[in-house]
Design a protein around this motif. Sequence first.
Motif, short mmCIF file in Angstrom:
data_model
loop_
_atom_site.label_atom_id
_atom_site.label_comp_id
_atom_site.label_asym_id
_atom_site.label_seq_id
_atom_site.Cartn_x
_atom_site.Cartn_y
_atom_site.Cartn_z
N ALA A 24 -26.85 -1.96 8.18
CA ALA A 24 -27.85 -2.90 8.67
C ALA A 24 -27.89 -4.12 7.75
N PHE A 25 -28.46 -5.20 8.27
CA PHE A 25 -28.65 -6.41 7.47
C PHE A 25 -29.89 -7.14 7.97
N HIS A 26 -30.42 -8.03 7.13
CA HIS A 26 -31.62 -8.78 7.46
C HIS A 26 -31.27 -10.15 8.02
N VAL A 27 -32.13 -10.63 8.93
CA VAL A 27 -32.02 -11.98 9.47
C VAL A 27 -33.32 -12.71 9.15
N ALA A 28 -33.18 -13.86 8.50
CA ALA A 28 -34.36 -14.66 8.16
C ALA A 28 -34.29 -15.98 8.94
N SER A 29 -35.31 -16.81 8.79
CA SER A 29 -35.33 -18.13 9.41
C SER A 29 -34.20 -18.97 8.82
N PRO A 30 -33.51 -19.78 9.62
CA PRO A 30 -33.80 -20.25 10.97
C PRO A 30 -33.29 -19.37 12.10
N GLY A 65 -26.40 2.17 5.56
CA GLY A 65 -27.49 1.70 4.74
C GLY A 65 -27.62 0.19 4.81
N MET A 66 -28.63 -0.32 4.13
CA MET A 66 -28.89 -1.75 4.13
C MET A 66 -27.87 -2.48 3.26
N LEU A 67 -27.24 -3.50 3.84
CA LEU A 67 -26.24 -4.27 3.11
C LEU A 67 -26.90 -5.47 2.44
N PRO A 68 -26.59 -5.74 1.18
CA PRO A 68 -27.12 -6.96 0.55
C PRO A 68 -26.51 -8.19 1.19
N ALA A 69 -27.24 -9.31 1.08
CA ALA A 69 -26.81 -10.54 1.74
C ALA A 69 -25.42 -10.98 1.28
N THR A 70 -25.14 -10.82 0.01
CA THR A 70 -23.83 -11.25 -0.50
C THR A 70 -22.69 -10.47 0.14
N LEU A 125 -19.42 -4.00 11.33
CA LEU A 125 -20.34 -3.03 10.71
C LEU A 125 -19.93 -1.62 11.08
N ASN A 126 -20.15 -0.69 10.17
CA ASN A 126 -20.01 0.73 10.47
C ASN A 126 -21.33 1.26 10.98
N PHE A 127 -21.28 2.38 11.69
CA PHE A 127 -22.51 2.97 12.22
C PHE A 127 -23.52 3.22 11.09
N LEU A 186 -36.30 -9.72 10.14
CA LEU A 186 -35.94 -8.68 11.09
C LEU A 186 -34.64 -8.02 10.66
N THR A 187 -34.50 -6.74 10.96
CA THR A 187 -33.35 -5.95 10.54
C THR A 187 -32.48 -5.63 11.75
N VAL A 188 -31.19 -5.95 11.66
CA VAL A 188 -30.22 -5.61 12.71
C VAL A 188 -29.46 -4.37 12.25
N LEU A 189 -29.45 -3.32 13.09
CA LEU A 189 -28.87 -2.02 12.75
C LEU A 189 -27.73 -1.70 13.70
N ALA A 190 -26.57 -1.38 13.17
CA ALA A 190 -25.42 -0.95 13.98
C ALA A 190 -25.63 0.50 14.42
N GLU A 191 -25.50 0.76 15.74
CA GLU A 191 -25.83 2.08 16.28
C GLU A 191 -24.65 2.66 17.06
#
Length: 535
Positions: free
Chosen positions: A29-35, A1-6, A24-26, A69-74
């Motif tokens: 996922a986590f979000h990437v923001a700017s920069p 599932g989606m992991l919080p930033a903290t 990360l486990n299969f 953008l979301t990075v997902l472990a697969e």
Amino acid sequence: GMLPATRVIARLVPLDTGDCLLGLNFGEAFHVASPGLQVAAVKGSASVWGASIGPDPVLVKPPTWGPELTVLAEDTTPPKGRKVPQVVRAAAGKLAQAVVLWLQPVRGAVQTALEMPKRGVHLCAEPDGLGAVVEVLLEGLRKAKKSKPLVIAVIGEKGTGKSTLQRYFVNQLLNEVPTVCYLDADLGQPELTTPGMVSLSTVSSPLLCSPHDSLGRHTSVLTVFAGAASSMSCPLLYLDAIRRAMLAFLQLNRDRGPMPLVFNTPGWVEGLGRHFLEAMLDCARVNVLVNLQAQAQEDTWTVEHSPFAQQGLPATLEEEGEVNVQRTSINLVPAPKSESSRSDPSAPDLRWLRFSRYFRPASVAEGPLLKPYDWGECMEHLVCIRVPLKEIQVCLIGGAAPTSPDELHVLLTGQLVGLSHDPAFVASSTTQSCTEGAYDCYGVGIVQCVLATEVCVRVPRHVQAGWNTVVRGELTWSPVQNLAKAGAEVPVMGVREPVASIAQPYLLPWVLKKTGSMAQMSRRGGRIVVAPRAG
């Protein structure tokens, strides 16, 4: 599932280089923001917006105004790539998770790109039915031949997410083939070039950056300067440029084997624009068409020879094979945007940002005109090229260009121009004018001044020599005018001066020794100050 930033930040394992490892486990996922971040998979694999991530670092750099953008472990086989440094691999071996990512910061610390903006999260969302479209693309890729390659286009109204979806398709195709061709035909909001261009490029790395950050990252095959933000200003030149790009694409397929093509179109779906779009799809031989609609409805796009495609073109694609191709049309309903208090920048602001990145590539201000550049400082990064008038020709799109120095001074000074090459041009003792055509464009520049016998153009250092045609269209770019909207004063070389007029936005003290009558004296043989700094 989606992991919080903290939680993501708490998992980071810092390295001595300032980089970090993230386990990360299969399915996590986590979000990437700017920069943004450089992301590589040391163990296992991951994906982000259609692109598979392996050992080769991938730049994930969304713009400040989103979407993130979301990075997902697969649990998939990672793509092949270069060897990861032994120090990084050894540190990754100590982590228990199935997937270990190597995160390298673009600017600041890694944690900066993992903290979500306080204005709300705005994510890239996949529309329903996207998986079926990908299956169609992969099937078309398997059946592709040199004479009938896969050509995909996404159409829809402005703001429906065409460009975002096209990036997804490019990334998916790069998982299967090493190179994807990209025909950029949206003059106002191109993906890989400055505005006003029709271009064909080859893409070998995922498209995970905002357009202004994609400039110069991919290989250009052909570029034509149309000089406008809309093709309605130059329809025949525009279609001729698309035809030339398609001929270049077919030649690439003959030389290097079948390669897919993604066709970036403008946002026309109704009225005269729809007929013109049909002509473009016909000219590009699109065989997979994805129609983004605001609501689900039945709509059929026919493949017909439009009058636009038949008139004014010096040749057709019939010599390269059958024009009427079998087309698969798929309708998709765009995914709803996630709630966010952030507003998207306007189209002129985005064009301004692309030109800013082009003319000053060292550092780029992100965001919708967050802090405009000091134009004088920007000009310091440009090279002044002085070319005799007899060695060039001038093209005015939509009209006949003058040839006398007096008229050229008014027409060109301070204007954005395309620096193109016409193989048929022969130098003479006088300046020549030519009709508009789909000439190869080597880059764009800004005319500093026109003297009695030569023209001075400021260009970035990467613009190659060999151009012999100066093309001016209706497209302009003026940071000074952007500042003028806010009623600000422009600091030029440390001296605060009133904003220049719209008619002559660049006749400032650092351009010539003096302005006004002195500009005329300089043009007629007086001393021109090539260095941008005023005394």
